[in-house]
Design an enzyme around this catalytic site. Structure first.
Site, PDB file in Angstrom:
ATOM      1  N   CYS A 402       0.840  -1.199   0.000  1.00 51.72           N
ATOM      2  CA  CYS A 402       0.000   0.000   0.000  1.00 51.72           C
ATOM      3  C   CYS A 402       0.877   1.253   0.000  1.00 51.72           C
ATOM      4  O   CYS A 402       1.435   1.610  -1.025  1.00 51.72           O
ATOM      5  CB  CYS A 402      -0.997  -0.049   1.152  1.00 51.72           C
ATOM      6  N   HIS A 537      -3.642  -4.791   0.349  1.00 54.31           N
ATOM      7  CA  HIS A 537      -2.963  -5.315   1.549  1.00 54.31           C
ATOM      8  C   HIS A 537      -3.056  -6.839   1.545  1.00 54.31           C
ATOM      9  O   HIS A 537      -4.023  -7.395   2.067  1.00 54.31           O
ATOM     10  CB  HIS A 537      -3.651  -4.804   2.811  1.00 54.31           C
ATOM     11  N   GLU A 539      -1.689  -8.891   3.336  1.00 55.43           N
ATOM     12  CA  GLU A 539      -1.591  -9.489   4.679  1.00 55.43           C
ATOM     13  C   GLU A 539      -2.952  -9.824   5.283  1.00 55.43           C
ATOM     14  O   GLU A 539      -3.042 -10.666   6.173  1.00 55.43           O
ATOM     15  CB  GLU A 539      -0.813  -8.563   5.639  1.00 55.43           C
TER      16      GLU A 539
HETATM   17  N1  GLN Z   1      -1.849   6.673   2.972  1.00 56.21           N
HETATM   18  C1  GLN Z   1      -1.913   5.935   1.756  1.00 56.21           C
HETATM   19  C2  GLN Z   1      -3.269   6.056   1.069  1.00 56.21           C
HETATM   20  O1  GLN Z   1      -4.224   6.422   1.691  1.00 56.21           O
HETATM   21  C3  GLN Z   1      -1.595   4.487   2.000  1.00 56.21           C
HETATM   22  C4  GLN Z   1      -2.642   3.783   2.798  1.00 56.21           C
HETATM   23  C5  GLN Z   1      -2.181   2.516   3.388  1.00 56.21           C
HETATM   24  O2  GLN Z   1      -0.988   2.232   3.422  1.00 56.21           O
HETATM   25  N2  GLN Z   1      -3.104   1.746   3.921  1.00 56.21           N
HETATM   26  O3  GLN Z   1      -3.386   5.761  -0.099  1.00 56.21           O
END
Ligand code: GLN
Length: 577
Positions: A402, A537, A539
């Site tokens: 992410c 994600h 995970e």
């Molecule tokens: N802050 C970034 C976004 O909102 C990454 C978000 C995250 O890592 N969950 O896109």
């Protein structure tokens, strides 16, 4: 439906979640269908706006629910798919009751905690418990309910009262309570007083423990068990000792050894289980045993530097840690995570604390692989960018999750495309008037004002793009055309830069179903071991017996065995959702 409530006394944070998931797993090994509910007595509607440094990670479900991290434990142990309604909070219950009151549903009555809130809680539990959560698509037979916090807290009082009433509503054959307590060791002696006091509190609220699970560092001594039995008015077979073991994966086996299931099956009057379900349960148990015992025998270590901004509370990265563990088990390696607070890698740190700066870089340079996980806000970003640069230039396996993907893209845009100062619109140092093309931008369709529940959330499809047969990540996913993974983000890679970035070798190998949103990156460079990022994600869907593929890739590449892993024939991607 049989309900098993897991509550806690003395202090919180002693592993109620692991105990509850392990109990669920043991029911599953008997061939039963298990679901679970987590009650969090706080006022927040969900975990989406809570600081990871205070509460640990916010877990994300298929339906986009942003929930307590314990739901992650349940999904991982029980291989089930939960919904946002499986996490009950005070905020959710009150909103529901207030909504009904505004509609006039209470017909002029005074709306009160008892019975209206307590009824709403019981109704919620009964309806959510019925939702099918596993691959059979059938209604579950056992519902584990974990009550967060400790019994006696002001905020959990309505829930405790609701559960007190619930035992009569469902009947005593269908209700069991496990109370988790702590047995501290003072001057070499196991002390039972805190447990006695906790059980007294519980009984005074009308709840009787069927089992007392005692967390302790060492095995409980025989006389400690007897003492707890006597003072807490339970039999010795109702006292379960949960001492520290090699890993949390051993906890189900530890409970089994103490015949926990024998007692609970009798209490819950669990009848005959059909042969095919029994066989399935037995197979699960033997797989679990095999995995834990073979892991105990692996000695080679793989070291991963986790370069993050919430490293002071490891629970902020719980699913990431678990995914690394699952992947390491699958690679027969012992996992060593070195925690690197990304701000410590920044140039400005040299002036503030030179030794921290050197220490942080020492960790990064010593590690076999680098992981940059998710995160929000500008603090620590430059440190992460430096770590990604180091990984790319020095052939060190890298996985960006992410924010970690966005970081890898920013680094590439700055240092390979030469757009100095490019960053994400999320960070304070991005100024429109500088006219520097941002690498990462706001997703146009996302709410910029209201923060609760408004990100791009939950499961979405990612399609591998054409001509990506070379991709290691695709190989890890078993060569499938598309994957389903969970999301939680507000920003995305700037589509205007895609062509330029790809022309220099960083490829967008996976995109969303519209082809507009960038989901996966991979460096196309045979001389680099592994350089991958995912906007989703991975995970959140990693399972003990089915490790997440991007994590498997990172760990295998870091251990120097990625080629062998890619040849394995068990890489069939489940593709289910
Ligand atoms: N802050 C970034 C976004 O909102 C990454 C978000 C995250 O890592 N969950 O896109």
């Amino acid at each position: 439906m049989k309900y098993v409530v897991v509550s806690g006394g003395v202090i919180s944070g002693i592993g109620k979640g692991v105990l509850a998931s392990s109990t669920g797993l043991l029911f599953k090994t008997l061939g039963l269908r298990v679901t679970s509910i987590k009650i969090d007595p706080y006022m927040n509607i969900d975990a989406g706006t809570m600081s990871p440094l205070e509460h640990g990670e916010c877990f994300v479900l298929n339906d986009g629910g942003e929930v307590d991290l314990d739901l992650g434990n349940y999904e991982r142990y029980l291989n089930i798919t939960l919904t946002r309604n499986h996490n009950i909070t005070t905020g959710k219950i009150y909103s529901k009751v207030i909504e009904r009151e505004r509609k006039g549903d209470y017909l002029g009555k005074t709306v009160q905690v008892v019975p209206h809130i307590t009824n709403a809680i019981q109704e919620w539990i009964e309806s959510v418990a019925k939702i099918p959560v596993d691959d059979t698509g059938l209604e579950p037979e056992i519902c584990i309910i974990e009550l967060g916090g400790t019994v006696g807290d002001i905020e959990s009082a309505p829930f405790v009262e609701a559960l007190r009433q619930f035992q009569f509503r469902v009947g005593s054959d269908n209700f069991a309570l496990i109370h988790v307590s702590l047995v501290p060791v003072i001057h070499g002696e196991q002390k039972t007083k805190p447990t006695q006091a906790a059980i007294k509190d519980l009984r005074s609220l009308g709840l009787t423990p069927d089992m007392v699970a005692c967390r302790c560092q060492e095995k409980l001594e025989h006389q400690t068990i007897e003492k707890i039995g006597m003072f807490c008015h339970v039999g010795p077979d109702q006292v379960i000792a949960v001492h520290d073991v090699n890993s949390t994966y051993h906890v189900p086996l530890l409970l089994k050894e103490q015949k926990m299931m024998k007692f609970l099956s009798k209490k819950l009057n669990i009848g005959e289980i059909d042969q095919s379900a029994l066989t399935k349960g037995e197979a699960l148990l033997s797989k679990w045993r095999h995995l834990t015992s073979s892991h105990d025998k692996s000695f080679e270590t793989v070291t991963i530097a986790l370069v993050g901004k919430y490293t002071h509370l490891h629970d902020s990265y719980l699913s990431v840690i678990k995914s690394l563990e699952h992947a390491s088990m699958s690679c027969n390696r012992r996992l060593k995570i070195v925690w690197v607070e990304s701000t410590n890698l920044e140039e400005s740190m040299k002036g503030e604390n030179l030794s921290e700066y050197h220490k942080a870089w020492h960790y990064v340079c010593q590690a076999d692989g680098i992981l940059v996980p998710g995160g929000f806000g500008s603090r620590g970003i430059e440190g992460m960018i430096s770590a990604a640069k180091y990984a790319r230039e020095n052939n060190v396996p890298y996985l960006g999750v992410c924010l970690g993907l966005q970081i890898a893209v920013i680094e590439f845009v700055r240092n390979v495309l030469g757009i100095k100062g490019s960053t994400s619109q999320e960070f304070d140092n991005y100024k429109e008037e500088d006219h520097i093309t941002p690498s990462v931008i706001y997703m146009p369709d996302v709410d910029q004002i209201k923060l609760g529940g408004t990100m791009r959330l939950g499961i979405h499809e990612t399609k591998f793009t054409a001509n990506t047969e070379w991709s290691k990540l695709k190989g890890l996913y078993g060569g499938v055309g598309s994957v389903f993974e969970r999301h939680r983000h507000r920003y995305e890679v700037n589509p205007d830069l895609i062509e330029q970035i790809e022309s220099k070798g960083l490829h967008f190998i996976g995109k969303d179903e519209t082809g507009k949103r960038m989901e996966m990156i991979e460096l196309k460079d045979d001389s680099h071991k592994f350089f991958v990022g995912t906007q989703y994600h991975p995970e959140y869907l990693s399972k003990v017996l089915d490790p997440s593929r991007p994590f498997l890739g990172l760990v295998a590449a870091s251990a120097g065995i990625l080629d062998d892993v890619l040849k394995r024939d068990d890489l069939n991607y489940r593709g289910e959702f």
